[in-house]
Scaffold this motif. Structure first.
Motif, PDB file in Angstrom:
ATOM      1  N   GLU A 342      -5.341  11.533  39.414  1.00  0.00           N
ATOM      2  CA  GLU A 342      -4.918  10.790  40.603  1.00  0.00           C
ATOM      3  C   GLU A 342      -5.508  11.358  41.887  1.00  0.00           C
ATOM      4  O   GLU A 342      -6.040  10.614  42.729  1.00  0.00           O
ATOM      5  N   VAL A 343      -5.452  12.689  42.057  1.00  0.00           N
ATOM      6  CA  VAL A 343      -5.926  13.261  43.326  1.00  0.00           C
ATOM      7  C   VAL A 343      -7.434  13.101  43.468  1.00  0.00           C
ATOM      8  O   VAL A 343      -7.945  12.893  44.583  1.00  0.00           O
ATOM      9  N   ARG A 344      -8.145  13.161  42.367  1.00  0.00           N
ATOM     10  CA  ARG A 344      -9.596  12.967  42.435  1.00  0.00           C
ATOM     11  C   ARG A 344      -9.953  11.525  42.757  1.00  0.00           C
ATOM     12  O   ARG A 344     -10.858  11.260  43.562  1.00  0.00           O
ATOM     13  N   ALA A 345      -9.252  10.605  42.142  1.00  0.00           N
ATOM     14  CA  ALA A 345      -9.531   9.188  42.396  1.00  0.00           C
ATOM     15  C   ALA A 345      -9.224   8.834  43.847  1.00  0.00           C
ATOM     16  O   ALA A 345      -9.982   8.083  44.489  1.00  0.00           O
ATOM     17  N   ASN A 346      -8.130   9.363  44.378  1.00  0.00           N
ATOM     18  CA  ASN A 346      -7.770   9.083  45.767  1.00  0.00           C
ATOM     19  C   ASN A 346      -8.820   9.610  46.741  1.00  0.00           C
ATOM     20  O   ASN A 346      -9.179   8.936  47.713  1.00  0.00           O
ATOM     21  N   LEU A 347      -9.311  10.839  46.492  1.00  0.00           N
ATOM     22  CA  LEU A 347     -10.308  11.413  47.385  1.00  0.00           C
ATOM     23  C   LEU A 347     -11.641  10.678  47.264  1.00  0.00           C
ATOM     24  O   LEU A 347     -12.306  10.413  48.272  1.00  0.00           O
ATOM     25  N   LEU A 348     -12.007  10.331  46.049  1.00  0.00           N
ATOM     26  CA  LEU A 348     -13.258   9.602  45.840  1.00  0.00           C
ATOM     27  C   LEU A 348     -13.238   8.285  46.608  1.00  0.00           C
ATOM     28  O   LEU A 348     -14.233   7.881  47.220  1.00  0.00           O
ATOM     29  N   ASP A 349     -12.097   7.622  46.603  1.00  0.00           N
ATOM     30  CA  ASP A 349     -11.968   6.366  47.335  1.00  0.00           C
ATOM     31  C   ASP A 349     -12.018   6.598  48.844  1.00  0.00           C
ATOM     32  O   ASP A 349     -12.640   5.837  49.589  1.00  0.00           O
ATOM     33  N   ALA A 350     -11.400   7.689  49.311  1.00  0.00           N
ATOM     34  CA  ALA A 350     -11.283   7.934  50.748  1.00  0.00           C
ATOM     35  C   ALA A 350     -12.618   8.257  51.406  1.00  0.00           C
ATOM     36  O   ALA A 350     -12.812   7.971  52.583  1.00  0.00           O
ATOM     37  N   ILE A 351     -13.542   8.857  50.665  1.00  0.00           N
ATOM     38  CA  ILE A 351     -14.799   9.278  51.294  1.00  0.00           C
ATOM     39  C   ILE A 351     -15.848   8.180  51.307  1.00  0.00           C
ATOM     40  O   ILE A 351     -16.956   8.374  51.830  1.00  0.00           O
ATOM     41  N   GLY A 352     -15.531   7.031  50.756  1.00  0.00           N
ATOM     42  CA  GLY A 352     -16.401   5.868  50.869  1.00  0.00           C
ATOM     43  C   GLY A 352     -17.802   6.115  50.337  1.00  0.00           C
ATOM     44  O   GLY A 352     -17.981   6.620  49.221  1.00  0.00           O
TER      45      GLY A 352
END
Length: 541
Positions: A342-352
């Motif tokens: 979850e934390v990796r997916a969220n960060l991957l999405d946030a950095i565009g």
């Protein structure tokens, strides 16, 4: 043993320590040392003394040993001070040998060339060890004592100032016997009490800092025995390879990990100092049942209370605790794995669009490769978390948070590990601090890919001002044409201005057997989904 001068003695000592490369700047006050090193070993003439220490620091980190920097006296030693502060903050093993004026004039205050007031006092303030060579019979003993200090946990730089007349003098060197002190270790009763708490854990978590990097096998066995999740500080990344399903990583302050910490019943921390930026300025809440292992006694209970504070070597202490390990309750390890995802997916999405660059770097690099990072948005947002590390020696970054140190560190790491590629992540603002090291890069030609993320200034602080202030101050900077700059330095150049460019450009650059400058045009690439601001509080806001 007799040596013709101090340079010959220094070379002998460095060979004993396994050092084959030294970084520095030549001066009238270190000439015998530089000449001997250049003749017998490899001397790398960097363009600034701070970079010499940064490069020596990273050389040691990338090899898991000691690095050496040579600087001149006065201003030269002062230039090195900022990077010595970084090494002190990181506990890095650096031998810093600096010149000094002739012993006849030492402390005279008469304005002798390169003289400064109380240079030794300055070095003591920024080093774990500092000493002056007093005569031609004790230089070898002082060099070896300094190296031992730098290599003994918790580590840190050791500085030796050497008057120039004593460098030129013939040296008498009789290595003295040195009895190693017994390593610190918890008592049997302390281990028994800590072991009982560990045995009671049903929802355990482990937090690994830099002190866990010498206990990689023991830490992995503890995870296997308990099913615990592993949180890391930035310094502890790679203590267990980050593709391990129980490694959550450097995500302690994310909502999902905060929730996991809230539900954990025992936390075991190993060699972490709970830095402010990794605990949201100490607002992060930890479980009340806390086992803390650290080789540095002052660290025990300093930030968070420890139910059992175990002063000792991480590997030996974990080995003693391992028989007490019990398997977590059903579903806990699965939840750990879910949080990791979850934390990796969220960060991957946030950095565009920068996600494409992160993925391309990892795909282009072999498993054993150094990733050196300056303090810049890509490093602070995803380089320090999302870009997987498999070995602590591959994880090179300024732990003290100072900008501009990345390229010097990358050069040192690349020359320490010439058989593997090195990638440096830098920003245009940080690179400009030591732009002259591009010439060192061109001269030494290590296998290094320098990725410059160009947003025309200090992006982290710009985002802070845009968020909290009505105007910008000091954050918008003129940047060079990096293509022309690379050409002027004789460096290959490539540019990434769209996500689809990343894989091909970085694959080619990393495959090269020499240096390449890759510019990432952030204006053309496009913004992150969520602008990054540093994890610091502004009073009143």
């Amino acid at each position: 043993m007799r040596h013709d001068n101090g340079g010959d003695l220094l070379v002998t000592a460095l060979r004993e320590l396994g050092i084959d490369t030294v970084f520095g700047i030549v001066s009238v006050h270190n000439l015998p040392l530089v000449e001997a090193v250049d003749r017998e070993l490899r001397f790398v003439p960097v363009r600034h003394e701070a970079s010499a220490v940064n490069a020596a620091d990273a050389y040691g980190r990338a090899r898991g040993t000691l690095g050496c920097a040579l600087t001149s006296t006065g201003t030269g030693a002062g230039n090195a001070a900022g990077s010595l502060i970084e090494a002190l903050s990181a506990g890095s093993s650096v031998l810093h040998v600096t010149g000094q004026v002739e012993s006849e004039f030492l402390g005279g205050g008469r304005g002798f060339i390169h003289e400064t007031k109380d240079q030794l006092g300055m070095l003591r303030a920024v080093s774990a060890y500092a000493a002056t060579v007093p005569d031609a019979t004790r230089a070898g003993r002082i060099l070896r004592e300094a190296a031992r200090s730098a290599l003994t946990a918790p580590g840190g730089p050791a500085s030796v100032e050497w008057p120039i007349d004593l460098q030129y003098a013939a040296q008498t060197d009789e290595p003295a016997e040195h009895a190693e002190a017994a390593p610190a270790a918890p008592t049997e009763s302390e281990l028994a009490a800590a072991g009982a708490l560990l045995a009671s854990a049903r929802r355990p978590l482990v937090w690994a800092g830099g002190g866990a990097n010498t206990a990689r096998g023991e830490l992995a066995r503890l995870l296997e025995a308990t099913g615990a999740g592993l949180i890391t500080s930035n310094s502890g990344r790679g203590s267990v390879p980050e593709d391990h399903e129980q490694v959550i990583g450097n995500f302690a302050t994310t909502p999902a990990v905060r929730a996991l910490l809230a539900d954990a019943d025992v936390l075991l921390t190993v060699g972490t100092h709970f830095r402010s930026n990794e605990t949201a300025d100490y607002t992060l809440e930890l479980p009340g049942a806390h086992l803390q292992i650290d080789i540095e006694p002052a660290a025990l209970g300093r930030v968070y209370p420890a139910t059992h504070a175990l002063h000792g070597d991480a590997a030996a202490t974990l080995t003693a605790l391992l028989p007490h390990a019990r398997t977590a309750e059903p579903g806990w390890t699965e939840r750990v794995t879910s949080v990791r995802t979850e934390v990796r997916a969220n960060l991957l999405d946030a950095i565009g669009p920068q996600a494409a660059i992160c993925d391309a770097i990892r795909a282009a690099l072999p498993r054993e490769a150094v990733v050196a990072r300056d303090v810049t948005i890509p490093s602070s947002s995803w380089g320090n978390r999302l870009l997987e590390m498999y070995d602590p020696k591959d994880n090179v970054f300024p732990r003290g948070g100072g900008i501009g140190q990345g390229l010097g560190m990358g050069i040192g790491a690349a020359l320490a590990r010439p058989g593997a590629p090195t990638v440096v992540i830098a920003g245009d603002g940080g690179l400009a601090v030591h732009l002259g090291e591009l010439l060192t890069l061109a001269q030494e030609r290590p296998r290094l890919t320098l990725i410059v993320f160009n947003d025309g200034g200090y992006g982290v602080l710009r985002n802070m001002q845009d968020r909290h202030s009505e105007r910008r101050s000091g954050v918008d900077l003129t940047t060079p044409d990096f293509g022309l700059l690379a050409r002027a330095c004789g460096l290959p150049y490539a540019r990434i201005s769209a996500e689809e460019h990343a894989a091909a450009v970085l694959t080619e650059a990393v495959a090269s057997d020499g240096p390449t400058l890759v510019e990432v045009d952030l204006e053309a690439l496009g913004p992150m989904k969520n602008p990054f601001t540093p994890p610091v509080r502004i009073p009143g806001q």
